[in-house]
Design a protein around this motif. Sequence first.
Motif, PDB file in Angstrom:
ATOM      1  N   THR A 158    -100.745  44.089  70.624  1.00 33.99           N
ATOM      2  CA  THR A 158    -101.151  42.570  70.699  1.00 33.99           C
ATOM      3  C   THR A 158    -101.657  42.452  72.045  1.00 33.99           C
ATOM      4  N   PRO A 159    -102.457  41.517  72.146  1.00 37.53           N
ATOM      5  CA  PRO A 159    -102.935  40.966  73.586  1.00 37.53           C
ATOM      6  C   PRO A 159    -101.922  40.800  74.619  1.00 37.53           C
ATOM      7  N   ASP A 160    -100.664  40.520  74.306  1.00 39.72           N
ATOM      8  CA  ASP A 160     -99.742  40.134  75.399  1.00 39.72           C
ATOM      9  C   ASP A 160     -99.059  41.562  75.730  1.00 39.72           C
ATOM     10  N   GLN A 161     -99.392  42.435  75.477  1.00 37.62           N
ATOM     11  CA  GLN A 161     -98.727  43.916  75.693  1.00 37.62           C
ATOM     12  C   GLN A 161     -99.587  44.775  76.459  1.00 37.62           C
ATOM     13  N   VAL A 162     -99.253  45.793  77.294  1.00 37.44           N
ATOM     14  CA  VAL A 162     -99.712  46.552  78.063  1.00 37.44           C
ATOM     15  C   VAL A 162     -99.780  47.869  77.055  1.00 37.44           C
ATOM     16  N   ALA A 163    -100.994  48.597  76.791  1.00 39.58           N
ATOM     17  CA  ALA A 163    -101.181  49.763  75.863  1.00 39.58           C
ATOM     18  C   ALA A 163    -101.474  50.860  76.559  1.00 39.58           C
ATOM     19  N   ASN A 165    -102.051  53.850  79.259  1.00 38.64           N
ATOM     20  CA  ASN A 165    -102.766  53.982  80.420  1.00 38.64           C
ATOM     21  C   ASN A 165    -103.910  52.806  80.359  1.00 38.64           C
ATOM     22  N   LEU A 166    -104.726  52.804  81.326  1.00 41.79           N
ATOM     23  CA  LEU A 166    -105.594  51.705  81.718  1.00 41.79           C
ATOM     24  C   LEU A 166    -107.026  51.907  80.568  1.00 41.79           C
ATOM     25  N   TYR A 167    -107.452  53.179  80.211  1.00 45.62           N
ATOM     26  CA  TYR A 167    -108.575  53.277  79.527  1.00 45.62           C
ATOM     27  C   TYR A 167    -108.062  53.053  78.185  1.00 45.62           C
ATOM     28  N   TYR A 168    -107.065  53.564  77.668  1.00 45.84           N
ATOM     29  CA  TYR A 168    -106.353  53.343  76.220  1.00 45.84           C
ATOM     30  C   TYR A 168    -106.285  51.760  76.148  1.00 45.84           C
ATOM     31  N   ASP A 169    -105.642  51.188  77.050  1.00 48.79           N
ATOM     32  CA  ASP A 169    -105.416  49.702  77.040  1.00 48.79           C
ATOM     33  C   ASP A 169    -106.772  48.776  76.839  1.00 48.79           C
ATOM     34  N   LEU A 170    -107.648  49.477  77.538  1.00 50.07           N
ATOM     35  CA  LEU A 170    -109.006  48.538  77.603  1.00 50.07           C
ATOM     36  C   LEU A 170    -109.627  48.664  76.122  1.00 50.07           C
ATOM     37  N   ALA A 171    -109.440  49.801  75.639  1.00 49.86           N
ATOM     38  CA  ALA A 171    -110.119  50.119  74.403  1.00 49.86           C
ATOM     39  C   ALA A 171    -109.294  49.410  73.285  1.00 49.86           C
ATOM     40  N   MET A 172    -107.966  49.311  73.248  1.00 50.40           N
ATOM     41  CA  MET A 172    -107.311  48.434  72.330  1.00 50.40           C
ATOM     42  C   MET A 172    -107.506  46.933  72.466  1.00 50.40           C
ATOM     43  N   GLN A 173    -107.479  46.532  73.721  1.00 48.89           N
ATOM     44  CA  GLN A 173    -107.501  45.033  74.163  1.00 48.89           C
ATOM     45  C   GLN A 173    -109.207  44.663  73.702  1.00 48.89           C
ATOM     46  N   THR A 174    -109.961  45.558  73.971  1.00 47.47           N
ATOM     47  CA  THR A 174    -111.449  45.332  73.613  1.00 47.47           C
ATOM     48  C   THR A 174    -111.298  45.148  72.027  1.00 47.47           C
ATOM     49  N   ILE A 175    -110.878  45.850  71.067  1.00 48.63           N
ATOM     50  CA  ILE A 175    -110.703  45.729  69.884  1.00 48.63           C
ATOM     51  C   ILE A 175    -110.078  44.324  69.406  1.00 48.63           C
ATOM     52  N   ASN A 176    -108.901  43.943  70.085  1.00 54.09           N
ATOM     53  CA  ASN A 176    -108.133  42.849  69.864  1.00 54.09           C
ATOM     54  C   ASN A 176    -109.291  41.412  70.392  1.00 54.09           C
ATOM     55  N   ARG A 177    -109.877  41.713  71.388  1.00 57.30           N
ATOM     56  CA  ARG A 177    -110.660  40.483  71.719  1.00 57.30           C
ATOM     57  C   ARG A 177    -112.085  40.415  70.856  1.00 57.30           C
ATOM     58  N   MET A 178    -112.560  41.607  70.376  1.00 53.77           N
ATOM     59  CA  MET A 178    -113.531  41.589  69.390  1.00 53.77           C
ATOM     60  C   MET A 178    -113.359  40.901  68.156  1.00 53.77           C
ATOM     61  N   THR A 179    -112.059  41.249  67.650  1.00 55.77           N
ATOM     62  CA  THR A 179    -111.806  40.722  66.323  1.00 55.77           C
ATOM     63  C   THR A 179    -111.656  39.032  66.459  1.00 55.77           C
ATOM     64  N   GLN A 257     -92.100  53.862  52.771  1.00 58.06           N
ATOM     65  CA  GLN A 257     -91.546  54.716  51.394  1.00 58.06           C
ATOM     66  C   GLN A 257     -89.975  54.952  51.475  1.00 58.06           C
ATOM     67  N   ASP A 258     -89.343  54.960  52.507  1.00 61.15           N
ATOM     68  CA  ASP A 258     -87.907  55.245  52.452  1.00 61.15           C
ATOM     69  C   ASP A 258     -87.103  53.897  52.111  1.00 61.15           C
ATOM     70  N   GLY A 259     -87.895  52.972  51.898  1.00 63.67           N
ATOM     71  CA  GLY A 259     -87.304  51.570  51.507  1.00 63.67           C
ATOM     72  C   GLY A 259     -86.704  50.654  52.970  1.00 63.67           C
ATOM     73  N   MET A 260     -87.086  51.371  53.909  1.00 60.63           N
ATOM     74  CA  MET A 260     -86.792  50.533  55.221  1.00 60.63           C
ATOM     75  C   MET A 260     -88.053  49.683  55.911  1.00 60.63           C
ATOM     76  N   GLN A 261     -87.739  48.949  56.738  1.00 64.69           N
ATOM     77  CA  GLN A 261     -88.913  47.982  57.459  1.00 64.69           C
ATOM     78  C   GLN A 261     -88.684  48.205  58.929  1.00 64.69           C
ATOM     79  N   PRO A 262     -89.447  49.458  59.349  1.00 62.84           N
ATOM     80  CA  PRO A 262     -89.459  49.797  60.869  1.00 62.84           C
ATOM     81  C   PRO A 262     -89.992  48.758  61.760  1.00 62.84           C
ATOM     82  N   LEU A 263     -89.196  48.670  62.862  1.00 61.49           N
ATOM     83  CA  LEU A 263     -89.604  47.392  63.801  1.00 61.49           C
ATOM     84  C   LEU A 263     -90.833  47.985  64.645  1.00 61.49           C
ATOM     85  N   PRO A 264     -91.723  47.049  65.095  1.00 60.87           N
ATOM     86  CA  PRO A 264     -92.835  47.378  65.968  1.00 60.87           C
ATOM     87  C   PRO A 264     -92.467  47.986  67.284  1.00 60.87           C
ATOM     88  N   PHE A 265     -93.518  48.548  68.014  1.00 61.29           N
ATOM     89  CA  PHE A 265     -93.215  49.215  69.267  1.00 61.29           C
ATOM     90  C   PHE A 265     -92.341  48.095  70.298  1.00 61.29           C
TER      91      PHE A 265
END
Length: 265
Positions: A158-163, A165-179, A257-265
């Motif tokens: 999400t936008p309030d996290q650091v994803a 390395n810098l290039y990866y973070d910019l790609a992910m946050q560009t997708i978030n901002r674009m959305t 599929q295992d019946g669990m609800q895994p938490l986010p990062f």
Amino acid sequence: MSKRIALVAGGSRGAGRGIAYALGDAGMIVYVTGRSTNEQTTDNRRETIEETATGVTARGGLGIPVVCDHTNQTDIDLLIQQIQHQHGRIDLLVNCVFGGSESHLPSGTERRFWERPPEHWDAMMSAGPKAYLWTIRAAMPLLQQSPAALVINLTSFTPDQVAGNLYYDLAMQTINRMTHVMAQELAQTTISVIALCPGFMRTERVVDAGFASAATESTTYIGRAVTALIADDDVSRYSGQAVFVADLAKTYHFTDQDGMQPLPF
């Protein structure tokens, strides 16, 4: 209403395959796109769009494989023309063609931004935000033919996290901002757009790299999140937001599929 028409951009493996299979379980018609085919695979991987499409059909939907490089405008245009001719609309577009993961980039992984080769920028921004944008733009006429279309952009954080390395973070946050901005421009339409954030998934690459035991969730989990969203008549309340699969699991009461609800990062 007739069966919903979905386009899963990047459905040969990973999250895209998990999403396509879940849509098959829901009985949808699913266009599965990518570059990996029975004749020519990519990145030395064995998974193909035909294999995914067959799995969709076996689950009760209809899988239609279409070769498409989503960084190539001509490929995208031909894809949209095919969907226009065969079904005339798109009810669900899922973008998950991101090609910039560390596992298959050229030399220079795990380095700081000034130590990285230029091709890392191209891999993360072209086969990511640019491919997403071009695909959505081309699909707009068909999305507008749906009574309530949904666009889902796969991201990581999400936008309030650091994803990472810098290039990866910019790609992910560009997708978030674009959305976020797309949702504003689509506010007067019947189209919603959401950025969807999974956790650490046991994709084929992750398993083959020996990290399966550390991964928290299967690709079924994100697939169930997508089917829950498309089934929600009030999904527009999420438009413009980046949301976690784990949070949607609590809201919509689905599990992995295992019946669990895994938490986010």
